[in-house]
Design a protein around this motif. Structure first.
Motif, PDB file in Angstrom:
ATOM      1  N   MET A   1      32.017  46.764 -24.046  1.00 44.36           N
ATOM      2  CA  MET A   1      33.243  46.827 -24.841  1.00 44.36           C
ATOM      3  C   MET A   1      33.212  45.742 -25.887  1.00 44.36           C
ATOM      4  O   MET A   1      33.016  44.594 -25.548  1.00 44.36           O
ATOM      5  CB  MET A   1      34.480  46.634 -23.963  1.00 44.36           C
ATOM      6  CG  MET A   1      34.803  47.811 -23.087  1.00 44.36           C
ATOM      7  SD  MET A   1      35.217  49.279 -23.976  1.00 44.36           S
ATOM      8  CE  MET A   1      36.866  48.934 -24.492  1.00 44.36           C
ATOM      9  N   PRO A   2      33.428  45.992 -27.119  1.00 45.17           N
ATOM     10  CA  PRO A   2      33.559  47.272 -27.782  1.00 45.17           C
ATOM     11  C   PRO A   2      32.254  47.790 -28.364  1.00 45.17           C
ATOM     12  O   PRO A   2      32.166  48.948 -28.742  1.00 45.17           O
ATOM     13  CB  PRO A   2      34.555  46.982 -28.893  1.00 45.17           C
ATOM     14  CG  PRO A   2      34.230  45.591 -29.305  1.00 45.17           C
ATOM     15  CD  PRO A   2      33.821  44.894 -28.021  1.00 45.17           C
ATOM     16  N   ALA A   3      31.230  46.929 -28.428  1.00 50.43           N
ATOM     17  CA  ALA A   3      30.010  47.288 -29.149  1.00 50.43           C
ATOM     18  C   ALA A   3      29.327  48.524 -28.578  1.00 50.43           C
ATOM     19  O   ALA A   3      28.940  49.429 -29.319  1.00 50.43           O
ATOM     20  CB  ALA A   3      29.037  46.110 -29.155  1.00 50.43           C
ATOM     21  N   GLY A   4      29.189  48.597 -27.268  1.00 48.97           N
ATOM     22  CA  GLY A   4      28.505  49.736 -26.659  1.00 48.97           C
ATOM     23  C   GLY A   4      29.261  51.031 -26.827  1.00 48.97           C
ATOM     24  O   GLY A   4      28.669  52.087 -27.098  1.00 48.97           O
ATOM     25  N   VAL A   5      30.576  50.963 -26.701  1.00 46.90           N
ATOM     26  CA  VAL A   5      31.402  52.174 -26.848  1.00 46.90           C
ATOM     27  C   VAL A   5      31.361  52.676 -28.284  1.00 46.90           C
ATOM     28  O   VAL A   5      31.176  53.867 -28.533  1.00 46.90           O
ATOM     29  CB  VAL A   5      32.853  51.895 -26.389  1.00 46.90           C
ATOM     30  CG1 VAL A   5      33.758  53.059 -26.717  1.00 46.90           C
ATOM     31  CG2 VAL A   5      32.889  51.589 -24.905  1.00 46.90           C
ATOM     32  N   VAL A   6      31.531  51.766 -29.234  1.00 49.22           N
ATOM     33  CA  VAL A   6      31.506  52.170 -30.644  1.00 49.22           C
ATOM     34  C   VAL A   6      30.131  52.707 -31.020  1.00 49.22           C
ATOM     35  O   VAL A   6      30.027  53.712 -31.738  1.00 49.22           O
ATOM     36  CB  VAL A   6      31.928  51.000 -31.560  1.00 49.22           C
ATOM     37  CG1 VAL A   6      31.747  51.357 -33.026  1.00 49.22           C
ATOM     38  CG2 VAL A   6      33.365  50.604 -31.297  1.00 49.22           C
ATOM     39  N   ALA A   7      29.062  52.087 -30.526  1.00 49.99           N
ATOM     40  CA  ALA A   7      27.713  52.571 -30.818  1.00 49.99           C
ATOM     41  C   ALA A   7      27.510  53.971 -30.239  1.00 49.99           C
ATOM     42  O   ALA A   7      26.937  54.844 -30.898  1.00 49.99           O
ATOM     43  CB  ALA A   7      26.670  51.614 -30.248  1.00 49.99           C
ATOM     44  N   GLY A   8      27.989  54.208 -29.028  1.00 54.21           N
ATOM     45  CA  GLY A   8      27.850  55.530 -28.405  1.00 54.21           C
ATOM     46  C   GLY A   8      28.626  56.604 -29.144  1.00 54.21           C
ATOM     47  O   GLY A   8      28.112  57.700 -29.406  1.00 54.21           O
ATOM     48  N   ILE A   9      29.875  56.302 -29.483  1.00 50.51           N
ATOM     49  CA  ILE A   9      30.703  57.272 -30.210  1.00 50.51           C
ATOM     50  C   ILE A   9      30.109  57.533 -31.593  1.00 50.51           C
ATOM     51  O   ILE A   9      30.062  58.678 -32.052  1.00 50.51           O
ATOM     52  CB  ILE A   9      32.150  56.783 -30.305  1.00 50.51           C
ATOM     53  CG1 ILE A   9      32.805  56.787 -28.921  1.00 50.51           C
ATOM     54  CG2 ILE A   9      32.966  57.640 -31.269  1.00 50.51           C
ATOM     55  CD1 ILE A   9      34.157  56.109 -28.868  1.00 50.51           C
ATOM     56  N   SER A  10      29.652  56.479 -32.244  1.00 53.68           N
ATOM     57  CA  SER A  10      29.072  56.641 -33.578  1.00 53.68           C
ATOM     58  C   SER A  10      27.780  57.457 -33.527  1.00 53.68           C
ATOM     59  O   SER A  10      27.519  58.263 -34.432  1.00 53.68           O
ATOM     60  CB  SER A  10      28.812  55.275 -34.208  1.00 53.68           C
ATOM     61  OG  SER A  10      30.022  54.597 -34.393  1.00 53.68           O
ATOM     62  N   ALA A  11      26.982  57.270 -32.488  1.00 55.62           N
ATOM     63  CA  ALA A  11      25.762  58.069 -32.347  1.00 55.62           C
ATOM     64  C   ALA A  11      26.112  59.547 -32.147  1.00 55.62           C
ATOM     65  O   ALA A  11      25.477  60.429 -32.731  1.00 55.62           O
ATOM     66  CB  ALA A  11      24.930  57.560 -31.178  1.00 55.62           C
ATOM     67  N   LEU A  12      27.124  59.802 -31.349  1.00 53.71           N
ATOM     68  CA  LEU A  12      27.582  61.174 -31.132  1.00 53.71           C
ATOM     69  C   LEU A  12      28.084  61.797 -32.441  1.00 53.71           C
ATOM     70  O   LEU A  12      27.748  62.930 -32.772  1.00 53.71           O
ATOM     71  CB  LEU A  12      28.686  61.191 -30.079  1.00 53.71           C
ATOM     72  CG  LEU A  12      29.233  62.551 -29.682  1.00 53.71           C
ATOM     73  CD1 LEU A  12      28.177  63.351 -28.936  1.00 53.71           C
ATOM     74  CD2 LEU A  12      30.467  62.370 -28.814  1.00 53.71           C
ATOM     75  N   MET A  13      28.863  61.031 -33.199  1.00 54.06           N
ATOM     76  CA  MET A  13      29.388  61.530 -34.470  1.00 54.06           C
ATOM     77  C   MET A  13      28.272  61.726 -35.494  1.00 54.06           C
ATOM     78  O   MET A  13      28.303  62.680 -36.268  1.00 54.06           O
ATOM     79  CB  MET A  13      30.454  60.576 -35.015  1.00 54.06           C
ATOM     80  CG  MET A  13      31.717  60.533 -34.180  1.00 54.06           C
ATOM     81  SD  MET A  13      32.526  62.131 -33.961  1.00 54.06           S
ATOM     82  CE  MET A  13      33.116  62.441 -35.601  1.00 54.06           C
ATOM     83  N   THR A  14      27.277  60.845 -35.504  1.00 58.28           N
ATOM     84  CA  THR A  14      26.140  61.018 -36.411  1.00 58.28           C
ATOM     85  C   THR A  14      25.420  62.329 -36.102  1.00 58.28           C
ATOM     86  O   THR A  14      25.078  63.091 -37.013  1.00 58.28           O
ATOM     87  CB  THR A  14      25.163  59.833 -36.298  1.00 58.28           C
ATOM     88  OG1 THR A  14      25.858  58.630 -36.598  1.00 58.28           O
ATOM     89  CG2 THR A  14      23.990  60.003 -37.234  1.00 58.28           C
ATOM     90  N   GLY A  15      25.209  62.593 -34.818  1.00 59.29           N
ATOM     91  CA  GLY A  15      24.594  63.866 -34.422  1.00 59.29           C
ATOM     92  C   GLY A  15      25.418  65.059 -34.852  1.00 59.29           C
ATOM     93  O   GLY A  15      24.886  66.063 -35.326  1.00 59.29           O
ATOM     94  N   PHE A  16      26.738  64.952 -34.713  1.00 57.64           N
ATOM     95  CA  PHE A  16      27.631  66.033 -35.130  1.00 57.64           C
ATOM     96  C   PHE A  16      27.532  66.269 -36.637  1.00 57.64           C
ATOM     97  O   PHE A  16      27.433  67.416 -37.091  1.00 57.64           O
ATOM     98  CB  PHE A  16      29.070  65.697 -34.728  1.00 57.64           C
ATOM     99  CG  PHE A  16      30.097  66.648 -35.261  1.00 57.64           C
ATOM    100  CD1 PHE A  16      30.178  67.944 -34.773  1.00 57.64           C
ATOM    101  CD2 PHE A  16      30.982  66.251 -36.241  1.00 57.64           C
ATOM    102  CE1 PHE A  16      31.125  68.829 -35.264  1.00 57.64           C
ATOM    103  CE2 PHE A  16      31.934  67.123 -36.726  1.00 57.64           C
ATOM    104  CZ  PHE A  16      32.009  68.417 -36.245  1.00 57.64           C
ATOM    105  N   TYR A  17      27.545  65.187 -37.419  1.00 62.81           N
ATOM    106  CA  TYR A  17      27.462  65.343 -38.872  1.00 62.81           C
ATOM    107  C   TYR A  17      26.108  65.904 -39.302  1.00 62.81           C
ATOM    108  O   TYR A  17      26.043  66.737 -40.214  1.00 62.81           O
ATOM    109  CB  TYR A  17      27.730  64.013 -39.575  1.00 62.81           C
ATOM    110  CG  TYR A  17      29.127  63.496 -39.363  1.00 62.81           C
ATOM    111  CD1 TYR A  17      30.231  64.338 -39.413  1.00 62.81           C
ATOM    112  CD2 TYR A  17      29.359  62.161 -39.102  1.00 62.81           C
ATOM    113  CE1 TYR A  17      31.506  63.854 -39.214  1.00 62.81           C
ATOM    114  CE2 TYR A  17      30.637  61.672 -38.906  1.00 62.81           C
ATOM    115  CZ  TYR A  17      31.706  62.522 -38.960  1.00 62.81           C
ATOM    116  OH  TYR A  17      32.975  62.048 -38.768  1.00 62.81           O
TER     117      TYR A  17
END
Length: 119
Positions: free
Chosen positions: A87-103
């Motif tokens: 928290m928060p770095a790991g959560v933000v990195a995980g969500i951002s990786a998921l969003m990058t894949g989505f985009y």
């Protein structure tokens, strides 16, 4: 699913996180990184929403969304590797990786699939 459905809330969460980081620790890096990136994502979501209303795709929004999410993934992933704090770095990195894949998926499949108008 349309990208603005995820981009606008994602951007708002980042804005709130940047403001909270600044309020709790006085970190201007959190404010600039979180709020700045979040506002760019909200802008990209707005552009995508407007283009969707005109039954088009917004290529500028795709570039902004993908660049912001990929940058956040890299920066927060490195921060997580340095600190090992979920928290928060790991959560933000995980969500951002998921969003990058989505985009990237949206770009690869041609964006928002807008059905033809029926009369």
């Amino acid at each position: 699913m349309h990208d603005f459905c995820f981009t606008i809330p994602y951007g708002l969460i980042l804005v709130c996180g940047g403001i909270m980081g600044y309020a709790s620790k006085g970190s201007t890096a959190s404010l600039a990184g979180g709020a700045g990136t979040g506002l760019l994502l909200v802008l990209a979501g707005y552009l995508s929403l407007k283009a969707f209303g005109q039954r088009k795709n917004s290529y500028l929004a795709w570039v902004l969304e993908t660049a912001c999410a990929a940058t956040l993934t890299l920066v927060m992933g490195q921060r997580y590797a340095q600190t090992s704090k979920i928290m928060p770095a790991g959560v933000v990195a995980g969500i951002s990786a998921l969003m990058t894949g989505f985009y990237l998926y949206k770009i690869a499949t041609g964006g928002n699939h807008i059905p033809p108008k029926t009369e």
